[in-house]
Design an enzyme around this catalytic site. Sequence first.
Site, PDB file in Angstrom:
ATOM      1  N   PRO A 194       0.886  -1.212   0.127  1.00  0.00           N
ATOM      2  CA  PRO A 194       0.070   0.132  -0.001  1.00  0.00           C
ATOM      3  C   PRO A 194       0.785   1.276  -0.074  1.00  0.00           C
ATOM      4  O   PRO A 194       2.005   1.294   0.586  1.00  0.00           O
ATOM      5  CB  PRO A 194      -0.825  -0.224   1.312  1.00  0.00           C
ATOM      6  CG  PRO A 194      -0.383  -1.359   2.205  1.00  0.00           C
ATOM      7  CD  PRO A 194       0.668  -1.800   1.214  1.00  0.00           C
ATOM      8  N   GLY A 197       2.053   4.081  -4.761  1.00  0.00           N
ATOM      9  CA  GLY A 197       1.477   5.031  -5.955  1.00  0.00           C
ATOM     10  C   GLY A 197       0.728   4.349  -6.969  1.00  0.00           C
ATOM     11  O   GLY A 197       0.751   5.027  -8.066  1.00  0.00           O
ATOM     12  N   GLU A 417      20.064 -12.007   0.125  1.00  0.00           N
ATOM     13  CA  GLU A 417      19.787 -11.835  -1.179  1.00  0.00           C
ATOM     14  C   GLU A 417      21.120 -12.261  -2.136  1.00  0.00           C
ATOM     15  O   GLU A 417      20.825 -12.513  -3.225  1.00  0.00           O
ATOM     16  CB  GLU A 417      19.045 -10.436  -1.521  1.00  0.00           C
ATOM     17  CG  GLU A 417      17.919 -10.402  -0.636  1.00  0.00           C
ATOM     18  CD  GLU A 417      16.737 -11.441  -0.955  1.00  0.00           C
ATOM     19  OE1 GLU A 417      16.872 -11.930  -1.956  1.00  0.00           O
ATOM     20  OE2 GLU A 417      15.862 -11.693  -0.110  1.00  0.00           O
TER      21      GLU A 417
HETATM   22  P1  ADP Z   1      -1.433   3.108  -3.427  1.00  0.00           P
HETATM   23  O1  ADP Z   1      -2.698   3.188  -4.587  1.00  0.00           O
HETATM   24  O2  ADP Z   1      -0.355   1.960  -4.183  1.00  0.00           O
HETATM   25  O3  ADP Z   1      -1.983   2.551  -2.015  1.00  0.00           O
HETATM   26  P2  ADP Z   1      -1.383   5.943  -3.640  1.00  0.00           P
HETATM   27  O4  ADP Z   1      -1.223   5.946  -5.077  1.00  0.00           O
HETATM   28  O5  ADP Z   1      -2.688   6.056  -3.072  1.00  0.00           O
HETATM   29  O6  ADP Z   1      -0.982   4.312  -3.324  1.00  0.00           O
HETATM   30  O7  ADP Z   1      -0.433   6.810  -2.869  1.00  0.00           O
HETATM   31  C1  ADP Z   1      -0.859   7.726  -1.758  1.00  0.00           C
HETATM   32  C2  ADP Z   1       0.020   9.109  -2.062  1.00  0.00           C
HETATM   33  O8  ADP Z   1       1.242   8.824  -1.660  1.00  0.00           O
HETATM   34  C3  ADP Z   1      -0.156   9.706  -3.324  1.00  0.00           C
HETATM   35  O9  ADP Z   1      -1.176  10.684  -3.603  1.00  0.00           O
HETATM   36  C4  ADP Z   1       1.028  10.410  -3.343  1.00  0.00           C
HETATM   37  O10 ADP Z   1       0.873  11.740  -2.562  1.00  0.00           O
HETATM   38  C5  ADP Z   1       1.963   9.834  -2.334  1.00  0.00           C
HETATM   39  N1  ADP Z   1       3.062   8.785  -3.551  1.00  0.00           N
HETATM   40  C6  ADP Z   1       2.930   7.549  -3.319  1.00  0.00           C
HETATM   41  N2  ADP Z   1       3.690   6.847  -4.348  1.00  0.00           N
HETATM   42  C7  ADP Z   1       4.287   7.969  -4.708  1.00  0.00           C
HETATM   43  C8  ADP Z   1       5.308   8.103  -5.948  1.00  0.00           C
HETATM   44  N3  ADP Z   1       5.973   6.919  -6.494  1.00  0.00           N
HETATM   45  N4  ADP Z   1       5.774   9.487  -6.191  1.00  0.00           N
HETATM   46  C9  ADP Z   1       5.023  10.333  -5.559  1.00  0.00           C
HETATM   47  N5  ADP Z   1       4.280  10.411  -4.706  1.00  0.00           N
HETATM   48  C10 ADP Z   1       3.890   9.207  -4.292  1.00  0.00           C
HETATM   49 ZN    ZN Z   2      15.254 -16.075   0.020  1.00  0.00          ZN
END
Ligand code: ADP
Ligand code: ZN
Length: 584
Positions: A194, A197, A417
Amino acid sequence: MKIGGRIKLLLALAISIALILGIYVYRNRNSEYIELSYNSFLNHVEEGLVDEVEFNNSAKLKGRLKDGQHFITDNPRTEDFKENLLLHDIEVAEEDNRAIAGQVISFIFLLSGVGVLGYMINKNSSKQAEREMATMSKVETGYPASDRVTFNDVAGNEEAKDLLKELIDFIKDPHKYNSYGARLPRGVLLYGPPGTGKTLLAKALAGEANVPFYAVSGSDFIQVYAGLGASRIRELFKRARESGKSVIFIDEIDALGKKRKDSGASGGSEEGDRTLNALLTEMSGFKGNEGIIVIAATNRVDTLDEALLRPGRFDRQIEISLPDVNARLAILKLHSRNKPISQKVDLRNIAQETIYFSGAQLENLMNESAMLAAKQRAKYITMEHINKAYFTVLVGEEKKDRSSITLEDKRITAYHEAGHALVAKRLSKSNRVAKVSIIPSTRGMGGFSLNIPPDRMYQTKMDIVNNIKIALGGRAAEELILGKDNITTGASSDLKRATEMALSMIGSYGMDEEIGLIDYNVVLNSNLDTGTSLMERTREFLEKLYMETKVILEHNRKYLDAIADKLLEKESLNEEELNRILQD
Ligand code: ADP
Ligand code: ZN
């Protein structure tokens, strides 16, 4: 004198019109629309207090209560919603274009009326009225342009971004691909922990292709009434089709598409199956030239129903892992873009200290820091704010026990690893190791190394033996470095796989000379008590391979150390970096 009188008359007229309109607007704003939460709206419906609901497709619904009070509430946008209203004897008015046009005209009229009045009385109050009108009208415009997300808002996840970028063109110009007879991709599954992104990536795809974004969550479908889940799915796809090209996002798809057991009886509930089937039917129903892409997200790909992963469904699967140190730096930079960060703050340093943080946690870290700084009215966000925020973010996460993540743990993972990767590389030149990492993935415990076996139709006995050794390489490295008494639980899934491979090899493929050409599945099904010799043989076999694996690592100790060191520094290595170490 005469002319002056006429002007006075006109002026009086204008003022009175403006006054009436002004009062109308004022009432409209203050008393006419109350905002009801969706829950309290439903209560009003149950109690028979709702007179009329104006139907539309935007985020908010308007309506009138029996006592004449107008209200606004959230639009659930479900198929059965309208029927439910009708069953409660509530009048449902479709908002048509004429009504909207009428609204716009009266809106302009009102605005000018207020303007005249305002000009007569006071310039300032006119400004204020306009501002109020502006906020009022905003309710109707569904998605403000400022919410548009692009790939520039996503840091790290480079492979995923590249794969998704290919889809932009599919969405924008499906006919181009159609004319070449190409089957267009329909579904992409993003899997990973979770907060990494996944939602953000899906939004960015919609933003880049400039199409609407429809999102639902699989958990919304749990415990819905019979048939409701399926109809919601159909409604979702219908709406997406009506708007033409679009991106449909289904979060937590595991809640909806859990693995069904053989009989279909105990896997998911019957209702869950119906919802899942509706989804599969909708996806198969794409003609392929519609420019609709369905993106699903989950953090547990292993529990998904295979039906979801077949061609024409979610046949593209992209792993989204926790960010490594470079990706964390990029994410931190992104989320400090518009924040007054002190020059003394070293983001690279913070990136190094935030191993196992997700993107969401990093965003949270910067946000908490900004809040602390704002509370103190500090000129800049300093290291002090960030350190404080660091603990706030960690305390908020009860899921993982951060105190257990020590340097020693990192070191163990790095050696474990490195062991897998080194064994793979030393066993055969054609073994590829695409990536080694000490950042955990959904597949492995502490970290993972992604081995790509040579591409062949049949697996030889040698291939299987090699794969077993690669699986045992993690534990072997631990024993070598930590000693027999300090081996860890980190190898549990490796041992499971090694045992499975050895058992099939000996018991199903007839590849062991002592056991012979017998298939033990047949024997066991015949209720003959012969399991023990197979087990004994498998145990001996694994033991022998484990010894051989340890010898490989002992002979390559220098490289084992070098890979582990590099992993501690960079957290993940790609194939090129790994090969460079092995060349020395
Ligand atoms: P997931 O759907 O994987 O649970 P989200 O996309 O809802 O995660 O991420 C929640 C928030 O975290 C995003 O709105 C952003 O602000 C931040 N975030 C997560 N991953 C990234 C990333 N790779 N780059 C920039 N911001 C990110
Ligand atoms: Zn292993």
